[in-house]
Design an enzyme around this catalytic site. Sequence first.
Site, PDB file in Angstrom:
ATOM      1  N   SER A 125       0.807  -1.223   0.000  1.00 46.79           N
ATOM      2  CA  SER A 125       0.000   0.000   0.000  1.00 46.79           C
ATOM      3  C   SER A 125       0.840   1.272   0.000  1.00 46.79           C
ATOM      4  O   SER A 125       0.394   2.314  -0.472  1.00 46.79           O
ATOM      5  CB  SER A 125      -0.933   0.007   1.219  1.00 46.79           C
TER       6      SER A 125
ATOM      7  N   GLY B 143      -1.907  -4.304   1.237  1.00 39.89           N
ATOM      8  CA  GLY B 143      -1.993  -5.499   2.068  1.00 39.89           C
ATOM      9  C   GLY B 143      -1.056  -6.614   1.651  1.00 39.89           C
ATOM     10  O   GLY B 143      -1.002  -7.647   2.335  1.00 39.89           O
TER      11      GLY B 143
ATOM     12  N   ASP C 138      -4.952   7.194   9.624  1.00 37.75           N
ATOM     13  CA  ASP C 138      -4.620   5.879  10.187  1.00 37.75           C
ATOM     14  C   ASP C 138      -3.198   5.822  10.755  1.00 37.75           C
ATOM     15  O   ASP C 138      -2.795   4.817  11.346  1.00 37.75           O
ATOM     16  CB  ASP C 138      -4.803   4.772   9.147  1.00 37.75           C
TER      17      ASP C 138
ATOM     18  N   HIS D 179      -0.280   5.370   6.551  1.00 39.12           N
ATOM     19  CA  HIS D 179      -0.076   5.636   5.133  1.00 39.12           C
ATOM     20  C   HIS D 179       0.225   7.117   4.873  1.00 39.12           C
ATOM     21  O   HIS D 179      -0.502   7.986   5.358  1.00 39.12           O
ATOM     22  CB  HIS D 179      -1.320   5.216   4.336  1.00 39.12           C
TER      23      HIS D 179
END
Length: 217
Positions: free
Chosen positions: A46, A83, A192, A195
Amino acid sequence: MFISRLLLSCKLPLLAAMLSATLLLLAPTAQAARDIPRNILIFGDSLSAGYGIRQDAAWPALLAKRLDERKLEYSVVNASISGETSSGGRARINALLARHQPTIVVIALGANDGLRGLPIATLRDNLAAITESAQRSKARVLIVGQRLPPNYGNYAEEFHAVFGEVARKRKTALVDFLLEGVASEPQLFQADNLHPTAAAQPRLLDNVWNGLAPLLR
């Protein structure tokens, strides 16, 4: 003397014709060499797939723009999947190599292995296998290292060391840490806290570029 000149005058058109024919035979070969695509395969997770941001803002897209601006005739193929683990990458690499026949492979996997606490030996074996597959296909390889937060303890140190170990053993180029200059800046991460934002992508590109530029020959 007259006869010698006559023979020479006859041979010159013949030589010219032979030279022209030779050039015509060589021209398609030279053109074919120019037409062979030179692909850079980005093989990551990602962090390279542009998770949570526009795809044209992710660092692989910025890489394509930089190559174009510098008139470097490479195409960027971003095969990164959010992922993805090193095991998943190992299972996919051969099909991608056959399909895209890359000149350069940028291996940016491992972050998900680390976050999940997967065995270091498994990560090492998978990175080595992916690298070996790329090298067998005659691609030049850049391994992009990852780091974990300090609270992972000794595991974090062993994890980071793996990337350098594989790079040294397989004699590949190495970027020490994809998120260098970003990991310590909370404002450069999405909600989050995992990222990077679009604003962070040029820094990621610069980090990768340091290892990639010498391979662009």
